[in-house]
Write a protein that holds these residues in place. Structure first.
Motif, short mmCIF file in Angstrom:
data_model
loop_
_atom_site.label_atom_id
_atom_site.label_comp_id
_atom_site.label_asym_id
_atom_site.label_seq_id
_atom_site.Cartn_x
_atom_site.Cartn_y
_atom_site.Cartn_z
N GLY A 134 0.79 -1.22 0.00
CA GLY A 134 0.00 0.00 0.00
C GLY A 134 0.82 1.26 0.00
O GLY A 134 0.30 2.34 0.30
N ASN A 135 2.10 1.14 -0.40
CA ASN A 135 2.95 2.33 -0.38
C ASN A 135 4.17 2.11 -1.27
O ASN A 135 4.74 1.02 -1.28
CB ASN A 135 3.41 2.65 1.04
N GLY A 136 4.55 3.13 -1.99
CA GLY A 136 5.75 3.06 -2.81
C GLY A 136 5.84 4.26 -3.74
O GLY A 136 4.85 4.96 -3.97
N ALA A 137 7.03 4.51 -4.24
CA ALA A 137 7.22 5.63 -5.16
C ALA A 137 8.18 5.20 -6.27
O ALA A 137 9.22 4.59 -6.00
CB ALA A 137 7.77 6.85 -4.44
N ILE A 138 7.81 5.53 -7.49
CA ILE A 138 8.64 5.27 -8.66
C ILE A 138 8.83 6.59 -9.38
O ILE A 138 7.87 7.32 -9.63
CB ILE A 138 7.99 4.24 -9.60
N PHE A 174 -1.24 1.60 -10.75
CA PHE A 174 -0.81 1.34 -9.37
C PHE A 174 -1.22 2.42 -8.37
O PHE A 174 -1.08 2.23 -7.16
CB PHE A 174 0.72 1.18 -9.31
N GLY A 175 -1.73 3.54 -8.86
CA GLY A 175 -2.03 4.66 -7.97
C GLY A 175 -3.04 4.34 -6.89
O GLY A 175 -2.87 4.72 -5.73
N ALA A 176 -4.10 3.62 -7.25
CA ALA A 176 -5.14 3.31 -6.27
C ALA A 176 -4.62 2.42 -5.14
O ALA A 176 -5.21 2.39 -4.06
CB ALA A 176 -6.33 2.64 -6.96
N ALA A 177 -3.53 1.72 -5.40
CA ALA A 177 -2.93 0.84 -4.38
C ALA A 177 -1.87 1.56 -3.56
O ALA A 177 -1.17 0.93 -2.76
CB ALA A 177 -2.33 -0.40 -5.04
N GLY A 178 -1.72 2.86 -3.76
CA GLY A 178 -0.79 3.63 -2.94
C GLY A 178 0.60 3.79 -3.52
O GLY A 178 1.51 4.27 -2.82
N VAL A 179 0.78 3.41 -4.78
CA VAL A 179 2.09 3.56 -5.42
C VAL A 179 2.05 4.76 -6.35
O VAL A 179 1.24 4.82 -7.28
CB VAL A 179 2.46 2.29 -6.22
N ARG A 180 2.90 5.72 -6.08
CA ARG A 180 2.95 6.92 -6.91
C ARG A 180 4.03 6.77 -7.98
O ARG A 180 5.15 6.38 -7.68
CB ARG A 180 3.24 8.15 -6.05
N ASP A 229 7.15 11.88 0.65
CA ASP A 229 5.76 12.00 1.08
C ASP A 229 5.22 13.41 0.86
O ASP A 229 4.00 13.61 0.84
CB ASP A 229 5.64 11.63 2.56
N THR A 230 6.11 14.38 0.70
CA THR A 230 5.67 15.74 0.41
C THR A 230 4.87 15.78 -0.89
O THR A 230 3.99 16.63 -1.06
CB THR A 230 6.90 16.67 0.31
N ALA A 231 5.17 14.86 -1.78
CA ALA A 231 4.49 14.81 -3.08
C ALA A 231 3.37 13.77 -3.08
O ALA A 231 3.04 13.22 -4.14
CB ALA A 231 5.51 14.49 -4.17
N ALA A 232 2.77 13.52 -1.93
CA ALA A 232 1.78 12.45 -1.80
C ALA A 232 0.59 12.58 -2.74
O ALA A 232 -0.01 11.58 -3.14
CB ALA A 232 1.29 12.39 -0.35
N GLN A 233 0.25 13.79 -3.14
CA GLN A 233 -0.92 14.01 -3.98
C GLN A 233 -0.55 14.07 -5.47
O GLN A 233 -1.42 14.28 -6.31
CB GLN A 233 -1.61 15.32 -3.55
N ILE A 234 0.71 13.84 -5.78
CA ILE A 234 1.18 13.99 -7.15
C ILE A 234 1.32 12.62 -7.79
O ILE A 234 2.12 11.79 -7.35
CB ILE A 234 2.51 14.76 -7.20
N HIS A 235 0.56 12.37 -8.84
CA HIS A 235 0.55 11.08 -9.55
C HIS A 235 0.60 11.32 -11.05
O HIS A 235 -0.16 12.14 -11.58
CB HIS A 235 -0.73 10.29 -9.23
N GLY A 236 1.47 10.61 -11.74
CA GLY A 236 1.46 10.60 -13.19
C GLY A 236 1.93 11.88 -13.86
O GLY A 236 1.63 12.09 -15.03
N VAL A 237 2.70 12.69 -13.16
CA VAL A 237 3.17 13.93 -13.77
C VAL A 237 4.57 13.76 -14.35
O VAL A 237 5.33 12.87 -13.94
CB VAL A 237 3.20 15.11 -12.77
N VAL A 238 4.90 14.60 -15.31
CA VAL A 238 6.26 14.73 -15.81
C VAL A 238 6.72 16.12 -15.43
O VAL A 238 6.24 17.11 -15.97
CB VAL A 238 6.34 14.51 -17.34
N LEU A 239 7.62 16.19 -14.47
CA LEU A 239 8.09 17.47 -13.93
C LEU A 239 9.29 17.96 -14.73
O LEU A 239 10.36 17.35 -14.70
CB LEU A 239 8.48 17.30 -12.45
N PRO A 240 9.15 19.08 -15.45
CA PRO A 240 10.31 19.60 -16.19
C PRO A 240 11.30 20.26 -15.23
O PRO A 240 10.94 21.12 -14.43
CB PRO A 240 9.70 20.66 -17.12
N VAL A 241 12.54 19.80 -15.31
CA VAL A 241 13.64 20.46 -14.59
C VAL A 241 14.66 20.81 -15.67
O VAL A 241 15.71 20.20 -15.81
CB VAL A 241 14.24 19.55 -13.51
N ASP A 242 14.30 21.82 -16.47
CA ASP A 242 14.98 22.06 -17.74
C ASP A 242 15.31 23.53 -17.98
O ASP A 242 15.51 23.95 -19.13
CB ASP A 242 14.13 21.52 -18.89
#
Length: 248
Positions: A134-138, A174-180, A229-242
């Motif tokens: 119920g938890n993980g981050a990729i 995987f989002g509904a199972a707690g994996v971001r 965990d600060t990004a707990a509400q963030i799912h499926g985004v592509v964050l530009p660091v460019d």
């Protein structure tokens, strides 16, 4: 708020140099047990030693991501060493630049093996257990040239565009199972791997509002944020660091 990864195990591919090494260092500084991975055992040992000498916890797993058997063994060894994998950072990548007419088939196959196939099967091997807990981050590392056309970047850009779509698909799976699952899209960044690009790297940087080449620690900060965990509400985004390239 500083992210705390105490008690978590993070596997970072391609972490013996450049952005990946900086990600490993920042995660370890914040309490994670970092599994450093790459092809070069000497650089791996040096990375682990640097982390340990700073008070962090790290181990090295040698792996060739172009080899499917090595990818599977990497996942097995990561679980053996870490007990479980809580964070997966798919950072390793090949980034050759050449006109389409000059790309050898072997090079095409190797780029897709490392940039697409390896992340796919690492997620297949590790994400289901994250979902069961119920938890993980990729966090996947892509590139700004996955979003716009750049001459000479057909193979590299298209492979990372595939990884960006996989990011969104895995977030849906995987989002509904707690994996971001999220991604970071770097712009031109000065690392050992981009040293051969010479002045062309600076030329790419002039196309960005920031007008300078990025630093590994700047990209790593975005990756670490998305893993936290600060990004707990963030799912499926592509964050530009460019440096703002995709903003113009």
């Amino acid at each position: 708020m500083t992210a705390d990864f105490t008690g978590r195990t993070a596997l970072v591919t391609g972490s013996t140099s450049g952005i990946g090494r900086e990600v490993a260092r920042q995660l370890a500084t914040r309490g994670a047990h970092v599994l450093v991975s790459g092809r070069d055992a000497e650089r791996g040992a040096a990375t682990v030693e640097a982390i340990r000498s700073s008070g962090g916890k790290a181990d090295f797993i040698q792996a060739d991501l172009a080899d499917p058997a090595s990818v599977q063994q990497l996942a097995v060894r990561a679980i053996e060493l870490g007990g479980q994998v809580d964070i997966l950072v798919n950072n390793a990548g090949l980034f050759p630049f050449a006109p389409t007419a000059e790309v050898p088939q072997q090079e095409f196959d190797e780029v897709y093996a490392v940039n697409v196939r390896a992340p796919f099967f690492l997620v297949q091997a590790l994400a289901p257990a994250m979902a069961e807990r119920g938890n993980g981050a990729i966090v996947n590392v892509t590139t700004m040239v996955a979003t716009f056309g750049l001459a000479g970047a057909a193979v590299y850009g298209s492979s990372k565009a595939a990884l960006q779509l996989l990011t969104k698909t895995w977030a849906a799976e995987f989002g509904a199972a707690g994996v971001r699952v999220n991604a970071v899209s770097p712009g031109p960044t000065r690392t050992e791997g981009t040293a051969s690009m010479g002045s062309s790297l600076d030329g790419l940087a002039t196309t960005t509002p920031l007008n300078r080449v990025g630093k590994p620690e700047e990209v790593a900060a975005g990756i670490v944020f998305l893993a936290s965990d600060t990004a707990a509400q963030i799912h499926g985004v592509v964050l530009p660091v460019d440096g703002g390239r995709l903003a113009v």
